[in-house]
Scaffold this active site. Structure first.
Site, PDB file in Angstrom:
ATOM      1  N   THR A 186       0.843  -1.342  -0.047  1.00 56.55           N
ATOM      2  CA  THR A 186       0.156  -0.104  -0.095  1.00 56.55           C
ATOM      3  C   THR A 186       0.819   1.128   0.008  1.00 56.55           C
ATOM      4  O   THR A 186       0.340   2.407  -0.460  1.00 56.55           O
ATOM      5  CB  THR A 186      -0.903  -0.169   1.057  1.00 56.55           C
ATOM      6  OG1 THR A 186      -0.316  -0.207   2.580  1.00 56.55           O
ATOM      7  CG2 THR A 186      -2.098  -1.017   0.871  1.00 56.55           C
ATOM      8  N   GLU A 216       1.833   4.345   5.961  1.00 55.46           N
ATOM      9  CA  GLU A 216       2.061   2.958   5.647  1.00 55.46           C
ATOM     10  C   GLU A 216       3.613   2.625   5.758  1.00 55.46           C
ATOM     11  O   GLU A 216       3.702   1.446   6.568  1.00 55.46           O
ATOM     12  CB  GLU A 216       1.806   2.664   4.153  1.00 55.46           C
ATOM     13  CG  GLU A 216       0.418   3.382   3.795  1.00 55.46           C
ATOM     14  CD  GLU A 216      -0.809   2.515   4.380  1.00 55.46           C
ATOM     15  OE1 GLU A 216      -0.670   1.961   5.168  1.00 55.46           O
ATOM     16  OE2 GLU A 216      -2.164   3.006   3.783  1.00 55.46           O
TER      17      GLU A 216
HETATM   18 FE   LIG Z   1      -1.666   0.271   5.939  1.00 54.53          FE
HETATM   19 FE   LIG Z   2      -3.889   2.680   4.823  1.00 55.01          FE
END
Ligand SMILES: [Fe+2]
Ligand SMILES: [Fe+2]
Length: 353
Positions: A186, A216
Site C-alpha cells: 500500500t 504505511e
Molecule cells: Fe496500511
Molecule cells: Fe492505509
C-alpha cells in the site's frame, strides 16, 4: 479440560494444537518489545495529521473560493489516475475487515475491546491511524466532483459485506508476514498515485498520497519488526510461515470488491494499476526480495530440515516472480462505473498479482 496454561496464553482453546500453543507463547513473549516501541511505531494523536488539514475548510469565510480552487485543481486529473485513486480509497474504506483480521491472529487480539495489553493497544492505534486514510481520500474524491460517488459507495458496501480472507488461518506468524507485505504494497501504491498526481499538476493530492504513504511506511516497519522478533525466537517456524504465505500468494485486501454492475472489478482495477505503474507484478517480486533481505533469510542457521528447504525456496522466489512479470502480457479496454462508465484503453502490460 482446559489447562492453566491454555487459559493464560492468548485465549487458546483445548482444540488448538501444541504448535499453535507454542506460537502463542512466542507472541506473548514479544509483548514487552511492543510496549517499549509503541510510542515510536504509532504517532501521538496530538502530533498526527487529520483529514481536515488537507481539505477546504467549509466552515471558513471564503469557503466558496477554497472549494472553487480545490475543484479547479482536480478538474484535469486523468481517468486512469481517478480509477487507481478510487481503488486505493475503496481498499482503505474496508478497514473493519482488516481490524477483524488482526484481532483474529492468535495472541494478538484485543480480548475486551479496550484492553490495556500492548498488542491490543497496537491493534486499536493502528486502526485509528488507518481510519484517516479512507476518510481523507473519500472526502477528496467527493469534493472533486469528478467521480460517481454512489457507484463507489456501493462498491465499499459490497466489499465490507463480502469480507476479506488473507489466508493466514488466524496464525500470528502468517499474519505478520501478510501485514508486512501488505503495508509495503500500500505504501508503494499510494506513493505512485501521488507521483501521478504531481505529474498531473495536482500538488495537494500529491501531498495527501505522500502523507498516507508515510503512515504505511511506519506500519510496514512495525510489522517487519514484530516478525523480526518472531524470527529471533522461532526461526524455523517463522521461515515455514513465510514460505506458506508466499505459496498461498498474498491476497489483495480489495479482492472481493464489486459494484453490482460489471463482473471482475478487482481484476480490472489491478490491470489499470499495472498499466499506470501504481502497483505492478514487478512490485510484487520486489516486496518478496525486500522481506527476504529484511529478515536475513539466506543467513539463518540451525533450521529444521523442512525450514531449510523453504529457506532455499524463499531466497530464489523474488527472481522467479521477476521473470514471470516480464513474460506475460495482456491488452484491452476497461470500463468503470466509478467514472460514469467511461472506458480506459490499456496498452500491452503484464498482470498484477
Ligand atoms: Fe496500511
Ligand atoms: Fe492505509
Amino acid at each position: 479440560m482446559q489447562t492453566d496454561e491454555t487459559k493464560t496464553v492468548g485465549a487458546m482453546t483445548p482444540q488448538d494444537s501444541s504448535q499453535a500453543l507454542a506460537q502463542a507463547r512466542v507472541i506473548q513473549s514479544i509483548e514487552p518489545f511492543v510496549n517499549e516501541h509503541l510510542g515510536t511505531l504509532l504517532k501521538p494523536v496530538g502530533e498526527s495529521w487529520q483529514p481536515t488539514d488537507w481539505l477546504p475548510d467549509l466552515a471558513a469565510e471564503g469557503w466558496q473560493e477554497q472549494l472553487h480552487d480545490f475543484r479547479a485543481r482536480a478538474r484535469d486529473l486523468p481517468d486512469e489516475l481517478l480509477v487507481v485513486l478510487v481503488g486505493d480509497m475503496v481498499t482503505e474504506e474496508a478497514l473493519p475487515s482488516y481490524q477483524t483480521s488482526l484481532n483474529r491472529f492468535r495472541g494478538v487480539g484485543d480480548p475486551t475491546g479496550a484492553s490495556d495489553s500492548p498488542w491490543a493497544r497496537w491493534s486499536r492505534g493502528w486502526t485509528a491511524e488507518e481510519n484517516r486514510h479512507g476518510d481523507l481520500l473519500n472526502r477528496y474524491l467527493y469534493l472533486s466532483g469528478r467521480v460517481d460517488m454512489r457507484a463507489i459507495e456501493t462498491t465499499i458496501h459490497h466489499l465490507i459485506s463480502n469480507g476479506f480472507d488473507p489466508h493466514t488461518a488466524n496464525d500470528p506468524y502468517c499474519g505478520f508476514v501478510y501485514t508486512s507485505f501488505q503495508e509495503r504494497a500500500t505504501k508503494i501504491s499510494h506513493r505512485n498515485v501521488g507521483d501521478l498526481a504531481k505529474r498531473a499538476g495536482e500538488e495537494r493530492l500529491h501531498h495527501i498520497c505522500d502523507q498516507i504513504a508515510a503512515d504505511e511506511a511506519r506500519h510496514e516497519r512495525a510489522y517487519k519488526l514484530f516478525m523480526g522478533q518472531v524470527f529471533e525466537r522461532d526461526p524455523s517456524g517463522a521461515v515455514l510461515a513465510f514460505a506458506q504465505m508466499m505459496k498461498t500468494k498474498i491476497a489483495m485486501p480489495a479482492l472481493l470488491m464489486e459494484d453490482g454492475k460489471r463482473a471482475g472489478l478487482f481484476a480490472r482495477f489491478s490491470r489499470v494499476a499495472q498499466k499506470v505503474g501504481v502497483y505492478t507484478a514487478t512490485d510484487y517480486a520486489s516486496i518478496i526480495g525486500a522481506l527476504v533481505a529484511e529478515w536475513k533469510i539466506g543467513g539463518l542457521k540451525g533450521l529444521s530440515g523442512a525450514a531449510a528447504d523453504e529457506q532455499e525456496f524463499l531466497c530464489g522466489l523474488s527472481a522467479r516472480y521477476q521473470k514471470l512479470a516480464e513474460r506475460v502480457k495482456f491488452n484491452g479496454p476497461e470500463t468503470f462505473s466509478w467514472i460514469y462508465d467511461r472506458e480506459i484503453q490499456l496498452a500491452s502490460v503484464a498482470p498484477a498479482f
